[in-house]
Design an enzyme around this catalytic site. Sequence first.
Site, PDB file in Angstrom:
ATOM      1  N   SER A 150       3.539 -14.056  23.691  1.00 29.39           N
ATOM      2  CA  SER A 150       4.316 -13.516  22.300  1.00 29.39           C
ATOM      3  C   SER A 150       3.196 -13.909  21.284  1.00 29.39           C
ATOM      4  CB  SER A 150       5.500 -14.283  21.918  1.00 29.39           C
ATOM      5  OG  SER A 150       6.347 -13.939  22.941  1.00 29.39           O
ATOM      6  N   ASP A 185       6.712 -23.021  18.425  1.00 31.53           N
ATOM      7  CA  ASP A 185       6.960 -21.870  19.232  1.00 31.53           C
ATOM      8  C   ASP A 185       8.000 -21.156  18.702  1.00 31.53           C
ATOM      9  OD1 ASP A 185       5.704 -23.340  22.219  1.00 31.53           O
ATOM     10  OD2 ASP A 185       4.526 -22.523  20.582  1.00 31.53           O
ATOM     11  N   ASN A 225      -0.066 -17.549  16.165  1.00 30.91           N
ATOM     12  CA  ASN A 225      -0.163 -18.259  17.351  1.00 30.91           C
ATOM     13  C   ASN A 225       0.233 -17.397  18.561  1.00 30.91           C
ATOM     14  OD1 ASN A 225      -0.731 -20.603  19.461  1.00 30.91           O
ATOM     15  ND2 ASN A 225       1.528 -20.751  19.472  1.00 30.91           N
ATOM     16  N   HIS A 276       1.628 -17.587  22.348  1.00 29.80           N
ATOM     17  CA  HIS A 276       2.383 -18.384  23.237  1.00 29.80           C
ATOM     18  C   HIS A 276       2.480 -17.538  24.594  1.00 29.80           C
ATOM     19  CE1 HIS A 276       4.716 -21.647  24.738  1.00 29.80           C
ATOM     20  NE2 HIS A 276       5.529 -20.808  25.198  1.00 29.80           N
TER      21      HIS A 276
END
Length: 202
Positions: A135, A144, A106, A108
Site C-alpha cells: 500500500s 501505517d 510511504n 508499506h
Amino acid sequence: KRVVVFISGGGSNMLTLARACEAPDWPAEIACVISDKASAGGLAKAAALGIPTRVFERKEFPDKAAHEAAILSALDEIRPDLICLAGYMRLLSADFIRRHEGRILNIHPSLLPLFPGLHTHQRAIDAGMKIAGCSVHVVTEGMDEGPIVAQAAVPVLATDTAETLAARVLTVEHQLYPLALRLVAEGSVRLEDGRAVTTPSA
Ligand code: GRF
C-alpha cells in the site's frame, strides 16, 4: 514536483522511483536521497544516477529530536513538494509530520489496514491470507494508517515462506510506487475526510 526520498537500506524502491522520474514527461524529479544510515546500499545507487544524497546517521545525534531537527533543516533548504519514504525504518514524530502535512508518502508491504507494523508477510501467512500486497499511503501521525493512495495485491501460495512472499510483494511495490507518485505529483489525488480520492487525469 521536487521529491526527496528517505531510505534506510537497499533502496530498491528508491531506484524504481528514480528510474520512473527519468521519463521525459514525468511530473516529478528526485532532488535528494536522505538516509538515516551511512551503510544504506541505496546511497551508492542514488549517487550512480547522479542524485544528491545526504546521510543523517542516527547515532551521531544525542536524541530523536536532534536527529529530526537536522533533517528538517536540510529539507528547509531543499524545499521538496513531496517526501517519499521508501524502506525508511524509522518512525517520524508528530511534529515532523505536521511540518510536512499531506506531503509525505510511504510504501508499506501489506494491504492496509491489515498488518500495520513489522513482519507483515509472516503475519499474512499465519493468518491464512490468500492474497497479500502493498500500500502507498499518506503518512499521518499514526503508524501505517494514513489515507491509502494505491494498492497492489499478489497471491499467497501454500508453499510460501515470508521470504518468497516478500520477494513477490517487492516486485509489485516497484510497480506501485511510481504509479502512486505520479498520481500525487500530477495532482490527481485529493484528500477528503481522511480518504485519498483519486481522479486520474485524462
Ligand atoms: C522492503 O521490505 C519493502 O517491502 C519495504 O521496505 C523494505 C526495503 O525496501 N517498503 P527497499 O529495497 O529499501 O526499497
